[in-house]
Design an enzyme around this catalytic site. Sequence first.
Site, PDB file in Angstrom:
ATOM      1  N   SER A 143       1.109  -0.871   0.162  1.00 55.27           N
ATOM      2  CA  SER A 143      -0.362  -0.051  -0.350  1.00 55.27           C
ATOM      3  C   SER A 143       0.877   0.837   0.010  1.00 55.27           C
ATOM      4  O   SER A 143       1.810   1.213   0.470  1.00 55.27           O
ATOM      5  CB  SER A 143      -0.602   0.290   1.634  1.00 55.27           C
ATOM      6  OG  SER A 143      -1.182   1.706   1.282  1.00 55.27           O
ATOM      7  N   TYR A 157      -2.253  -1.944  10.271  1.00 51.27           N
ATOM      8  CA  TYR A 157      -2.156  -1.940   9.031  1.00 51.27           C
ATOM      9  C   TYR A 157      -0.890  -1.544   8.250  1.00 51.27           C
ATOM     10  O   TYR A 157      -0.101  -2.061   7.450  1.00 51.27           O
ATOM     11  CB  TYR A 157      -3.390  -1.366   8.486  1.00 51.27           C
ATOM     12  CG  TYR A 157      -3.941  -1.529   7.065  1.00 51.27           C
ATOM     13  CD1 TYR A 157      -4.515  -2.876   6.051  1.00 51.27           C
ATOM     14  CD2 TYR A 157      -3.238   0.035   5.882  1.00 51.27           C
ATOM     15  CE1 TYR A 157      -4.703  -2.837   4.586  1.00 51.27           C
ATOM     16  CE2 TYR A 157      -3.724  -0.452   4.379  1.00 51.27           C
ATOM     17  CZ  TYR A 157      -3.956  -1.376   4.304  1.00 51.27           C
ATOM     18  OH  TYR A 157      -4.306  -1.170   2.865  1.00 51.27           O
TER      19      TYR A 157
HETATM   20  P1  NAI Z   1     -11.926  -5.448   0.050  1.00 51.48           P
HETATM   21  O1  NAI Z   1     -12.381  -5.440   0.657  1.00 51.48           O
HETATM   22  O2  NAI Z   1     -12.337  -5.699  -1.727  1.00 51.48           O
HETATM   23  O3  NAI Z   1     -11.053  -7.390  -1.254  1.00 51.48           O
HETATM   24  C1  NAI Z   1     -10.530  -8.502  -0.155  1.00 51.48           C
HETATM   25  C2  NAI Z   1     -10.904  -9.816  -0.366  1.00 51.48           C
HETATM   26  O4  NAI Z   1      -9.831 -10.319   0.941  1.00 51.48           O
HETATM   27  C3  NAI Z   1     -12.458  -9.854   0.590  1.00 51.48           C
HETATM   28  O5  NAI Z   1     -12.887 -10.469  -1.295  1.00 51.48           O
HETATM   29  C4  NAI Z   1     -12.155 -10.825   1.486  1.00 51.48           C
HETATM   30  O6  NAI Z   1     -13.328 -12.092   1.679  1.00 51.48           O
HETATM   31  C5  NAI Z   1     -11.120 -11.400   1.229  1.00 51.48           C
HETATM   32  N1  NAI Z   1     -10.068 -11.788   2.319  1.00 51.48           N
HETATM   33  C6  NAI Z   1     -10.110 -10.701   3.762  1.00 51.48           C
HETATM   34  N2  NAI Z   1      -9.475 -11.866   4.826  1.00 51.48           N
HETATM   35  C7  NAI Z   1      -8.849 -12.787   4.384  1.00 51.48           C
HETATM   36  C8  NAI Z   1      -8.137 -14.219   3.898  1.00 51.48           C
HETATM   37  N3  NAI Z   1      -8.149 -14.554   5.892  1.00 51.48           N
HETATM   38  N4  NAI Z   1      -8.160 -15.214   3.102  1.00 51.48           N
HETATM   39  C9  NAI Z   1      -8.069 -15.477   1.664  1.00 51.48           C
HETATM   40  N5  NAI Z   1      -9.291 -13.801   1.490  1.00 51.48           N
HETATM   41  C10 NAI Z   1      -9.761 -12.952   2.771  1.00 51.48           C
HETATM   42  O7  NAI Z   1     -10.278  -5.210  -0.487  1.00 51.48           O
HETATM   43  P2  NAI Z   1      -9.007  -4.119  -1.861  1.00 51.48           P
HETATM   44  O8  NAI Z   1      -9.617  -2.784  -1.459  1.00 51.48           O
HETATM   45  O9  NAI Z   1      -9.667  -5.415  -2.985  1.00 51.48           O
HETATM   46  O10 NAI Z   1      -8.059  -4.741  -1.010  1.00 51.48           O
HETATM   47  C11 NAI Z   1      -7.274  -5.980  -2.064  1.00 51.48           C
HETATM   48  C12 NAI Z   1      -5.641  -5.573  -1.201  1.00 51.48           C
HETATM   49  O11 NAI Z   1      -5.237  -4.173  -1.351  1.00 51.48           O
HETATM   50  C13 NAI Z   1      -5.701  -5.277   0.480  1.00 51.48           C
HETATM   51  O12 NAI Z   1      -3.631  -6.244   0.980  1.00 51.48           O
HETATM   52  C14 NAI Z   1      -5.268  -3.984   0.927  1.00 51.48           C
HETATM   53  O13 NAI Z   1      -4.747  -3.558   2.056  1.00 51.48           O
HETATM   54  C15 NAI Z   1      -4.690  -3.959  -0.269  1.00 51.48           C
HETATM   55  N6  NAI Z   1      -5.318  -2.290  -0.661  1.00 51.48           N
HETATM   56  C16 NAI Z   1      -6.289  -1.459  -0.968  1.00 51.48           C
HETATM   57  C17 NAI Z   1      -6.583   0.284  -0.826  1.00 51.48           C
HETATM   58  C18 NAI Z   1      -7.797   0.524  -1.460  1.00 51.48           C
HETATM   59  O14 NAI Z   1      -7.771   1.806  -0.653  1.00 51.48           O
HETATM   60  N7  NAI Z   1      -8.632  -0.257  -0.884  1.00 51.48           N
HETATM   61  C19 NAI Z   1      -5.114   0.911  -0.789  1.00 51.48           C
HETATM   62  C20 NAI Z   1      -4.263   0.382  -0.792  1.00 51.48           C
HETATM   63  C21 NAI Z   1      -3.925  -0.983  -0.323  1.00 51.48           C
END
Ligand code: NAI
Length: 257
Positions: A143, A157
């Site tokens: 991130s 985080y």
């Molecule tokens: P999101 O919350 O939309 O999707 C995350 C997915 O991971 C969900 O489908 C969830 O069920 C799954 N998940 C959670 N725990 C899990 C586990 N233990 N095992 C398998 N799957 C699991 O999140 P998003 O925004 O798509 O984020 C994806 C990545 O991007 C994350 O690593 C997040 O930290 C990172 N990120 C997100 C940002 C944002 O602003 N949304 C900014 C920078 C990084």
Amino acid sequence: MRLRDKVALITGAGSGIGRATALRFAQEGANIVVVDINDDAGAETVRQVRAAGGQAAYTHADVTDPAHTEAMIRFAETTFGKLDVLFNNAGISHARDDDAINTELAVWDLTFDVNVKGVFLGCKYGIPALRRAGGGSIINTASFVALVGAATPQLAYTASKGAVLSMTRELAVIHAREGIRVNALCPGPLNTELLMKYLDTPAKKQRRLVHIPMGRFGEATEIANAALYLASDEASFVTGTAFTVDGGITAAYVTPE
Ligand code: NAI
């Protein structure tokens, strides 16, 4: 097609960046292994990939569990014959993550379990599979908070994403000579469920937007396009990077009015 005949496994592919990347990679010819703990969401991603004419299969895996993680890699190899791209993308941002004084130990541990141990386990079982395929690409979602601090604290985080970034660099160096590239993606604040559930008022959104030179949140598809580059052979000399896709946030001191 930029990923023709490649097999890509994406964790957290039931939502946000993971789903957008599954759709984008499939458009470019990859077979997709969709991994999540939310089975309905994972199945919906598979449905969307297939509806667009792509190939995908879902397997349930909690990335914090070594048995699940080992099984998801085996699933990729038995279903599609090999693994070329490992996208360790699943991550959480806990609602009670705060500053050092107020963050509970359980919140710290859970955040590190998913965000850091999850990436480690993906690599632990995924790297032997990439070797069997003759090389490949690992992308770990860090991130922008791994690069700059914020006054709106989420200490666990932020620290977890710093760990992802440093782990990525070392993995890149260790595996460089065997054709395995390892890069970290550093997205800026995105218009996805993970962030928007906290920025639920115009005032909270504006507090963040003022720091982004482009004056808007990113879209998951914009991160998927960066992941596509890192996954593809176009990035054949790119390893160990913190690939930043953030609307200019980490470059800014003062943003335009
Ligand atoms: P999101 O919350 O939309 O999707 C995350 C997915 O991971 C969900 O489908 C969830 O069920 C799954 N998940 C959670 N725990 C899990 C586990 N233990 N095992 C398998 N799957 C699991 O999140 P998003 O925004 O798509 O984020 C994806 C990545 O991007 C994350 O690593 C997040 O930290 C990172 N990120 C997100 C940002 C944002 O602003 N949304 C900014 C920078 C990084």
